[in-house]
Scaffold this active site. Structure first.
Site, PDB file in Angstrom:
ATOM      1  N   GLU A 143       0.817  -1.228   0.000  1.00 32.52           N
ATOM      2  CA  GLU A 143       0.000   0.000   0.000  1.00 32.52           C
ATOM      3  C   GLU A 143       0.849   1.277   0.000  1.00 32.52           C
ATOM      4  O   GLU A 143       0.402   2.315  -0.487  1.00 32.52           O
ATOM      5  CB  GLU A 143      -0.942   0.017   1.216  1.00 32.52           C
ATOM      6  CG  GLU A 143      -2.215  -0.753   1.024  1.00 32.52           C
ATOM      7  CD  GLU A 143      -3.089  -0.225  -0.126  1.00 32.52           C
ATOM      8  OE1 GLU A 143      -3.410   0.979  -0.125  1.00 32.52           O
ATOM      9  OE2 GLU A 143      -3.443  -1.015  -1.015  1.00 32.52           O
TER      10      GLU A 143
ATOM     11  N   HIS B  37       3.670   1.775  -1.686  1.00 33.97           N
ATOM     12  CA  HIS B  37       3.947   2.049  -3.097  1.00 33.97           C
ATOM     13  C   HIS B  37       2.679   2.532  -3.810  1.00 33.97           C
ATOM     14  O   HIS B  37       2.728   3.465  -4.616  1.00 33.97           O
ATOM     15  CB  HIS B  37       4.417   0.776  -3.798  1.00 33.97           C
ATOM     16  CG  HIS B  37       5.698   0.196  -3.268  1.00 33.97           C
ATOM     17  ND1 HIS B  37       5.740  -1.011  -2.612  1.00 33.97           N
ATOM     18  CD2 HIS B  37       6.977   0.639  -3.324  1.00 33.97           C
ATOM     19  CE1 HIS B  37       6.987  -1.297  -2.277  1.00 33.97           C
ATOM     20  NE2 HIS B  37       7.767  -0.313  -2.691  1.00 33.97           N
TER      21      HIS B  37
ATOM     22  N   GLN C 171      22.828  -0.516  -5.553  1.00 34.92           N
ATOM     23  CA  GLN C 171      22.551   0.112  -4.260  1.00 34.92           C
ATOM     24  C   GLN C 171      22.592  -0.873  -3.094  1.00 34.92           C
ATOM     25  O   GLN C 171      22.268  -0.515  -1.971  1.00 34.92           O
ATOM     26  CB  GLN C 171      21.220   0.876  -4.303  1.00 34.92           C
ATOM     27  CG  GLN C 171      19.985   0.011  -4.385  1.00 34.92           C
ATOM     28  CD  GLN C 171      18.749   0.860  -4.628  1.00 34.92           C
ATOM     29  OE1 GLN C 171      18.566   1.427  -5.705  1.00 34.92           O
ATOM     30  NE2 GLN C 171      17.890   0.971  -3.629  1.00 34.92           N
TER      31      GLN C 171
ATOM     32  N   GLN D 291      16.890   9.504   1.396  1.00 32.26           N
ATOM     33  CA  GLN D 291      16.881   9.306  -0.060  1.00 32.26           C
ATOM     34  C   GLN D 291      16.137  10.451  -0.748  1.00 32.26           C
ATOM     35  O   GLN D 291      16.594  10.994  -1.761  1.00 32.26           O
ATOM     36  CB  GLN D 291      16.208   7.966  -0.367  1.00 32.26           C
ATOM     37  CG  GLN D 291      15.867   7.758  -1.816  1.00 32.26           C
ATOM     38  CD  GLN D 291      15.312   6.370  -2.070  1.00 32.26           C
ATOM     39  OE1 GLN D 291      16.070   5.407  -2.133  1.00 32.26           O
ATOM     40  NE2 GLN D 291      14.009   6.242  -2.191  1.00 32.26           N
TER      41      GLN D 291
ATOM     42  N   VAL E 158       3.272   5.394   4.891  1.00 29.18           N
ATOM     43  CA  VAL E 158       2.059   4.584   5.054  1.00 29.18           C
ATOM     44  C   VAL E 158       2.394   3.448   6.027  1.00 29.18           C
ATOM     45  O   VAL E 158       3.419   2.773   5.877  1.00 29.18           O
ATOM     46  CB  VAL E 158       1.594   4.019   3.697  1.00 29.18           C
ATOM     47  CG1 VAL E 158       0.329   3.174   3.871  1.00 29.18           C
ATOM     48  CG2 VAL E 158       1.335   5.160   2.714  1.00 29.18           C
TER      49      VAL E 158
ATOM     50  N   MET F 172       5.085   0.321   6.410  1.00 21.54           N
ATOM     51  CA  MET F 172       5.074  -0.723   5.377  1.00 21.54           C
ATOM     52  C   MET F 172       6.419  -0.768   4.677  1.00 21.54           C
ATOM     53  O   MET F 172       7.031   0.278   4.428  1.00 21.54           O
ATOM     54  CB  MET F 172       3.969  -0.442   4.371  1.00 21.54           C
ATOM     55  CG  MET F 172       2.619  -0.674   4.976  1.00 21.54           C
ATOM     56  SD  MET F 172       1.362  -0.686   3.711  1.00 21.54           S
ATOM     57  CE  MET F 172      -0.067  -0.912   4.738  1.00 21.54           C
TER      58      MET F 172
ATOM     59  N   ARG G 210      10.639  -5.282   2.971  1.00 17.12           N
ATOM     60  CA  ARG G 210      11.491  -6.114   3.833  1.00 17.12           C
ATOM     61  C   ARG G 210      10.725  -6.681   5.029  1.00 17.12           C
ATOM     62  O   ARG G 210      11.250  -7.561   5.714  1.00 17.12           O
ATOM     63  CB  ARG G 210      12.722  -5.330   4.294  1.00 17.12           C
ATOM     64  CG  ARG G 210      13.702  -5.068   3.159  1.00 17.12           C
ATOM     65  CD  ARG G 210      15.031  -4.499   3.645  1.00 17.12           C
ATOM     66  NE  ARG G 210      16.041  -4.530   2.609  1.00 17.12           N
ATOM     67  CZ  ARG G 210      16.370  -3.500   1.827  1.00 17.12           C
ATOM     68  NH1 ARG G 210      15.760  -2.342   1.977  1.00 17.12           N
ATOM     69  NH2 ARG G 210      17.313  -3.628   0.913  1.00 17.12           N
TER      70      ARG G 210
HETATM   71  P1  AMP Z   1      11.298   0.571  -2.581  1.00 12.30           P
HETATM   72  O1  AMP Z   1      10.559  -0.341  -3.497  1.00 12.30           O
HETATM   73  O2  AMP Z   1      11.410   0.079  -1.182  1.00 12.30           O
HETATM   74  O3  AMP Z   1      12.584   1.066  -3.162  1.00 12.30           O
HETATM   75  O4  AMP Z   1      10.364   1.863  -2.454  1.00 12.30           O
HETATM   76  C1  AMP Z   1       9.933   2.560  -3.584  1.00 12.30           C
HETATM   77  C2  AMP Z   1       9.342   3.863  -3.147  1.00 12.30           C
HETATM   78  O5  AMP Z   1       8.236   3.621  -2.281  1.00 12.30           O
HETATM   79  C3  AMP Z   1      10.335   4.737  -2.359  1.00 12.30           C
HETATM   80  O6  AMP Z   1      10.162   6.078  -2.743  1.00 12.30           O
HETATM   81  C4  AMP Z   1       9.913   4.502  -0.941  1.00 12.30           C
HETATM   82  O7  AMP Z   1      10.228   5.575  -0.081  1.00 12.30           O
HETATM   83  C5  AMP Z   1       8.413   4.358  -1.093  1.00 12.30           C
HETATM   84  N1  AMP Z   1       7.852   3.656   0.064  1.00 12.30           N
HETATM   85  C6  AMP Z   1       8.215   2.432   0.513  1.00 12.30           C
HETATM   86  N2  AMP Z   1       7.529   2.132   1.640  1.00 12.30           N
HETATM   87  C7  AMP Z   1       6.727   3.189   1.900  1.00 12.30           C
HETATM   88  C8  AMP Z   1       5.784   3.500   2.929  1.00 12.30           C
HETATM   89  N3  AMP Z   1       5.535   2.662   3.924  1.00 12.30           N
HETATM   90  N4  AMP Z   1       5.155   4.691   2.874  1.00 12.30           N
HETATM   91  C9  AMP Z   1       5.416   5.566   1.877  1.00 12.30           C
HETATM   92  N5  AMP Z   1       6.287   5.336   0.880  1.00 12.30           N
HETATM   93  C10 AMP Z   1       6.934   4.164   0.898  1.00 12.30           C
END
Ligand code: AMP
Length: 282
Positions: free
Chosen positions: A35, A37, A61, A154, A177, A185, A188
């Protein structure tokens, strides 16, 4: 939804759409979508004519002892979720599409904001992030790019890169979120056993306790950090990576809290390294 693997093919399609005056939004991800994403996707859908989601587990990364190989990859379910959201393009390149033989270029932000928090613990991580995000920006040519504030550092680094390199892109930060019990969320979270999952709620509990103390007048950052530490170490699974209280603009450490601060935590629960943060406005 068009699923495209080839960077050049996507770039050509987007160029055409831009000529028609379409506004483009991009949401870069590593997949295993949740959610968090999808909230970024909805923000993009609200404010753009075309939404592109990218799914790429970027090897650059991850450190040598990190979880690149075990990172969850759930393409079919991700694809279905994005189709339901009405996403226009899913960019899903292979590693060789992004880094073909002989690939030799990196983008690195040289600023104090890079070497702190996760940058101090994961050397080279943000160089990998800024390199891949630059490539994704050049491939998707977005007007708006959406990043979650869960990865607060980031977000700051990408904003800095966009400004320094004159990318004509508006970087949008989207609030964290959370699950109903407060856990941020994260893809991982899938690594957590049931017991670890229960204890991982201590992260947000510790941040809320810190907020509460600061709002009740506590100014001593050391005392706040100690309280967070005490809460996190209530779990037998936790291993703290860092607890920092910093200026939300430059990530410099704060010792006396008399203006707004970012409290950022990274903590292992079992093998899952989880991060979370809270901004406390004063
Ligand atoms: P990732 O797939 O973990 O690289 O995350 C992709 C994008 O989704 C990044 O900009 C993250 O900061 C964002 N994101 C991941 N988890 C959350 C969350 N719980 N709430 C808001 N954005 C998130």
């Amino acid at each position: 939804m068009f699923i495209i693997k080839n960077p050049y093919e996507l770039q050509c399609k987007i160029k055409e759409l831009k000529l028609q005056g379409k506004r483009i939004g991009v949401v870069p991800t590593m997949g295993a979508l949740h959610e968090g994403h999808l909230t970024l996707v909805r923000e993009s859908k609200k404010n753009n004519d075309i939404t592109i989601v990218t799914i790429f587990v970027n090897p650059k990364q991850f450190g040598p002892n990190e979880d690149f190989n075990s990172y969850p990859r759930t393409f079919e379910s991700d694809k279905n979720k994005l189709e339901k959201e009405g996403v226009d393009f899913l960019f899903y390149p292979d590693i060789n599409d992004m880094y073909p033989d002989g690939y030799a270029t990196s983008v690195e932000v040289e600023s104090g904001i890079v070497n702190k928090l996760c940058g101090a613990k994961r050397p080279g991580h943000f160089k990998g992030v800024t390199t891949v995000v630059s490539k994704l920006f050049n491939i998707t040519l977005p007007d708006n790019a959406y990043f979650g504030l869960k990865d607060y550092q980031q977000y700051l680094i990408i904003r800095k890169m966009v400004k320094d390199l004159n990318f004509p892109i508006n970087v949008v930060g989207v609030p964290i979120v959370r699950e109903e019990d407060g856990l941020a969320m994260s893809s991982r979270n899938k690594y957590l056993s049931d017991e670890e999952r229960k204890d991982a709620t201590l992260i947000y509990k510790s941040l809320l306790k810190a907020k509460n103390l600061i709002e009740s007048g506590e100014k001593d950052a050391q005392k706040i950090k100690k309280t967070i530490l005490e809460i996190l170490t209530q779990s037998k699974f936790s291993k703290i990576d860092y607890i920092e209280i910093v200026d939300p603009e430059n990530l410099e450490e704060v010792s006396e809290i008399n203006k707004s601060v970012l409290i950022a935590v990274a903590c292992f629960f079992g093998k899952a390294r989880l991060i979370d943060n809270i901004v406390i406005k004063i």
